[in-house]
Design a protein around this motif. Structure first.
Motif, PDB file in Angstrom:
ATOM      1  N   THR A 191     -24.499  74.690  10.029  1.00  0.00           N
ATOM      2  CA  THR A 191     -25.239  74.102   8.918  1.00  0.00           C
ATOM      3  C   THR A 191     -26.060  72.909   9.375  1.00  0.00           C
ATOM      4  OG1 THR A 191     -23.451  74.776   7.432  1.00  0.00           O
ATOM      5  CG2 THR A 191     -25.041  73.155   6.599  1.00  0.00           C
ATOM      6  N   ILE A 192     -27.302  72.874   8.949  1.00  0.00           N
ATOM      7  CA  ILE A 192     -28.179  71.729   9.210  1.00  0.00           C
ATOM      8  C   ILE A 192     -28.283  70.914   7.929  1.00  0.00           C
ATOM      9  CG2 ILE A 192     -30.460  70.975   9.968  1.00  0.00           C
ATOM     10  CD1 ILE A 192     -28.790  72.477  12.084  1.00  0.00           C
ATOM     11  N   ASN A 193     -27.886  69.639   7.968  1.00  0.00           N
ATOM     12  CA  ASN A 193     -27.825  68.780   6.789  1.00  0.00           C
ATOM     13  C   ASN A 193     -28.848  67.648   6.849  1.00  0.00           C
ATOM     14  OD1 ASN A 193     -25.238  69.929   5.567  1.00  0.00           O
ATOM     15  ND2 ASN A 193     -24.477  69.278   7.575  1.00  0.00           N
ATOM     16  N   VAL A 203     -18.663  66.772   9.383  1.00  0.00           N
ATOM     17  CA  VAL A 203     -18.393  67.606  10.548  1.00  0.00           C
ATOM     18  C   VAL A 203     -17.728  68.901  10.094  1.00  0.00           C
ATOM     19  CG1 VAL A 203     -17.232  67.770  12.772  1.00  0.00           C
ATOM     20  CG2 VAL A 203     -18.121  65.559  11.989  1.00  0.00           C
ATOM     21  N   GLU A 204     -18.276  70.013  10.505  1.00  0.00           N
ATOM     22  CA  GLU A 204     -17.718  71.308  10.108  1.00  0.00           C
ATOM     23  C   GLU A 204     -17.027  71.982  11.288  1.00  0.00           C
ATOM     24  OE1 GLU A 204     -20.644  74.248   9.047  1.00  0.00           O
ATOM     25  OE2 GLU A 204     -22.071  73.515  10.534  1.00  0.00           O
ATOM     26  N   ASP A 205     -16.075  72.809  10.989  1.00  0.00           N
ATOM     27  CA  ASP A 205     -15.419  73.607  12.017  1.00  0.00           C
ATOM     28  C   ASP A 205     -16.311  74.785  12.387  1.00  0.00           C
ATOM     29  OD1 ASP A 205     -13.156  72.006  11.993  1.00  0.00           O
ATOM     30  OD2 ASP A 205     -12.223  73.184  10.367  1.00  0.00           O
TER      31      ASP A 205
END
Length: 281
Positions: A53-55, A65-67
């Motif tokens: 994902t681009i935030n 922070v994503e897994d």
């Protein structure tokens, strides 16, 4: 007996040379996991990372922070083919390079055909099919213009699926190729450089594709051809020549040369593979 002097490396080198050189579908896939197999029944676990994902960044809220998300697919070496033939005097044959070469060329032709048909049969795993015809309503290609338009439609479908344009291929039957030859927009092979690769099925370029011709394009009684297009990232393939050996014939005063090939293939990136369903008559 002559069989005692059999040198497998001589025969295997000839076989593999011809097998790799004449593959059509087999040269349009990746072999990233080929070194991981040894025998029929081997499996290779292939892990693929999902999208990240681009935030939008906001210094007041910091970052999230994503897994990593991953999926796993299995490449199974579940195909096994063999060849076997007799030779009257193995020592004499091994000393004759042309005879060895011709024998392995014929053996590799049969193996190549089996491998190519198997890979071609993976069309059902193509992820890009919308607007490219179905078994119930195949695209009718009856002219050079329609053939070129079908290529453009296939290109557009891959573009919309965000498939990289570099290295795109399409494998067509002879009738399709015949139509393309009547269209000036098709750049046919004819230079010294391209003529050197004609033996791999390459016939030219059009609509952003390297075009290959094959009689193994899947079809149903001469209709509903499954024309595959995409990049080598779509399918992974692995093969292993298990052994080439010689034995004394029990029924003839001759030696038997035989060999065994195991292989497997898997669609690992469905979105990098398009399937055009078309009729040509």
């Amino acid at each position: 007996m002559a069989v005692k002097n059999f040198i497998p490396a001589i025969w295997e080198a000839r076989l593999l040379e011809h097998l790799d050189k004449t593959l059509v579908y087999g040269n349009l896939v990746n072999r990233d996991y080929e070194g991981d197999i040894q025998q029929q029944g081997d499996t290779v676990k292939i892990n693929q990372i999902g999208d990240i994902t681009i935030n939008d960044y906001d210094k007041s809220t910091g970052i999230k922070v994503e897994d990593l998300d991953s999926t796993q697919t299995t490449l199974t070496i579940d195909q096994r083919k063999y060849f076997a033939f007799t030779v009257d005097d193995l020592d004499a044959v091994q000393a004759n390079v042309l005879l060895v070469d011709n024998a392995m060329q014929r053996a590799s032709y049969g193996l190549r055909d089996a491998v190519d048909r198997y890979i071609a049969g993976l069309y059902a795993g193509a992820g890009v099919v919308d607007g490219l015809g179905t078994d119930e309503a195949p695209i009718a290609i009856t002219s050079a213009t329609k053939a070129y338009e079908a290529l453009v439609d296939t290109k557009t479908a891959l573009d919309e699926a965000n498939v990289p344009s570099d290295g795109r291929f399409v494998v067509v039957p002879p009738t399709f190729y015949g139509y393309l030859l009547k269209d000036n927009r098709f750049v046919a092979a004819g230079t010294q450089k391209t003529d050197q690769v004609l033996q791999t099925g390459y016939i030219g370029d059009a609509a952003g594709f390297h075009i290959y011709q094959s009689n193994n394009v899947p079809n149903t009684d001469g209709v509903k051809y499954k024309v595959l297009a995409g990049t080598s990232a779509a399918v992974t393939f692995a093969q292993q020549l298990l052994r080439t050996e010689a034995n004394r014939s029990e029924t003839k005063f001759a030696d038997i040369v035989r060999g065994q090939l195991v292989f497997g293939a898997k669609v690992v990136q469905p979105k990098a593979l398009a399937c055009l369903t078309a009729n040509f008559k």
